[in-house]
Write a protein that holds these residues in place. Sequence first.
Motif, short mmCIF file in Angstrom:
data_model
loop_
_atom_site.label_atom_id
_atom_site.label_comp_id
_atom_site.label_asym_id
_atom_site.label_seq_id
_atom_site.Cartn_x
_atom_site.Cartn_y
_atom_site.Cartn_z
N LEU A 113 57.48 -26.51 8.92
CA LEU A 113 58.57 -26.96 8.07
C LEU A 113 59.47 -25.79 7.70
O LEU A 113 59.01 -24.66 7.52
CB LEU A 113 58.01 -27.58 6.78
N GLY B 44 51.27 -26.00 -5.77
CA GLY B 44 51.42 -26.70 -4.52
C GLY B 44 52.47 -27.78 -4.63
O GLY B 44 52.56 -28.50 -5.62
N LEU B 45 53.29 -27.89 -3.62
CA LEU B 45 54.27 -28.96 -3.56
C LEU B 45 53.62 -30.25 -3.10
O LEU B 45 52.74 -30.24 -2.25
CB LEU B 45 55.40 -28.59 -2.59
N THR B 46 54.09 -31.37 -3.64
CA THR B 46 53.71 -32.68 -3.16
C THR B 46 54.83 -33.20 -2.28
O THR B 46 55.98 -33.29 -2.74
CB THR B 46 53.47 -33.64 -4.33
N PHE B 47 54.50 -33.51 -1.04
CA PHE B 47 55.51 -33.94 -0.07
C PHE B 47 55.52 -35.45 0.08
O PHE B 47 54.49 -36.12 -0.06
CB PHE B 47 55.21 -33.32 1.30
N TYR C 174 47.93 -26.65 4.33
CA TYR C 174 48.28 -28.06 4.37
C TYR C 174 47.74 -28.67 5.66
O TYR C 174 47.62 -28.00 6.68
CB TYR C 174 49.79 -28.27 4.34
N ARG D 109 57.62 -30.44 -7.32
CA ARG D 109 56.65 -29.66 -8.07
C ARG D 109 56.93 -29.92 -9.54
O ARG D 109 58.07 -29.83 -9.98
CB ARG D 109 56.76 -28.18 -7.75
N LYS E 160 56.30 -38.75 2.73
CA LYS E 160 55.77 -39.04 4.06
C LYS E 160 56.70 -38.59 5.18
O LYS E 160 56.30 -38.54 6.34
CB LYS E 160 55.51 -40.54 4.21
N LEU F 106 47.95 -31.20 0.69
CA LEU F 106 47.58 -29.85 0.29
C LEU F 106 46.06 -29.75 0.25
O LEU F 106 45.39 -30.52 -0.45
CB LEU F 106 48.16 -29.54 -1.09
N PHE G 251 49.10 -21.13 1.07
CA PHE G 251 48.72 -22.54 1.02
C PHE G 251 48.18 -22.98 2.38
O PHE G 251 48.64 -22.52 3.42
CB PHE G 251 49.95 -23.41 0.70
N TYR H 103 62.80 -30.17 3.00
CA TYR H 103 62.39 -29.37 4.13
C TYR H 103 62.67 -30.16 5.40
O TYR H 103 62.67 -31.40 5.39
CB TYR H 103 60.89 -29.05 4.08
N PHE I 160 62.78 -30.40 -3.66
CA PHE I 160 63.04 -29.65 -2.43
C PHE I 160 63.26 -30.60 -1.26
O PHE I 160 62.77 -31.73 -1.26
CB PHE I 160 61.83 -28.76 -2.08
N PHE J 271 61.53 -33.90 4.98
CA PHE J 271 60.57 -34.11 3.91
C PHE J 271 61.19 -33.76 2.56
O PHE J 271 61.78 -32.68 2.40
CB PHE J 271 59.34 -33.23 4.10
#
Lengths: 116, 114
Positions: free
Chosen positions: A44, A103-106, B35, A94, A108, B45, B33, A36, A34, A90
């Motif tokens: 976001l 949950g998504l990991t973004f 964050y 996933r 930095k 998260l 969620f 954002y 993704f 960003f």
Amino acid sequence: AQSVAQPEDQVNVAEGNPLTVKCTYSVSGNPYLFWYVQYPNRGLQFLLKYITGDNLVKGSYGFEAEFNKSQTSFHLKKPSALVSDSALYFCAVRDLSGGGADGLTFGKGTHLIIQP
Amino acid sequence: DARVTQTPRHKVTEMGQEVTMRCQPILGHNTVFWYRQTMMQGLELLAYFRNRAPLDDSGMPKDRFSAEMPDATLATLKIQPSEPRDSAVYFCASAAGHNTGELFFGEGSRLTVL
């Protein structure tokens, strides 16, 4: 574990020029990917996503991204930058094999600055 | 125009005080969620819920943070007692049931703990 790397803290581009914001990812299975965008003092906003299919994904505001499995990359691109594209971008991932983890990991984030 | 609503937008408090942040997800979204965004750590998260049940809160400091969904229209994040290192912007996001990863974010709650 899944992770995302955005190697550039900041990218400067002249208005009208093409832009690229880089992203590489690491997952154990197949990824959802993704992009954002975040404007100052805002939440976001979703731009685009890759799940399956065509490696070139088109999204909002003329942005597109190319999924490259061999390079584990998902770079964001736009053919002609606008000053209004200036924002914080960003990349997120996933892992489809995450056993239901949603949950998504973004990354930095990368500051994109478009100069008039 | 459906949106995620967070309150308060800004909060300044003193160390040791209790802080509660609230989130109203988009109507019909069943995944919520929390964050946290800081300059140093980026977006982390903290916890998330599906159909009001907590699914993962491994990112949350258990001794002082708690997250709940009293009903489908309200999610809360509480910090007690607050510490200066909790200063951050806290975002709530919601997603629809199929959850292909498109999250809808609120405007955030900016917390400053003195």
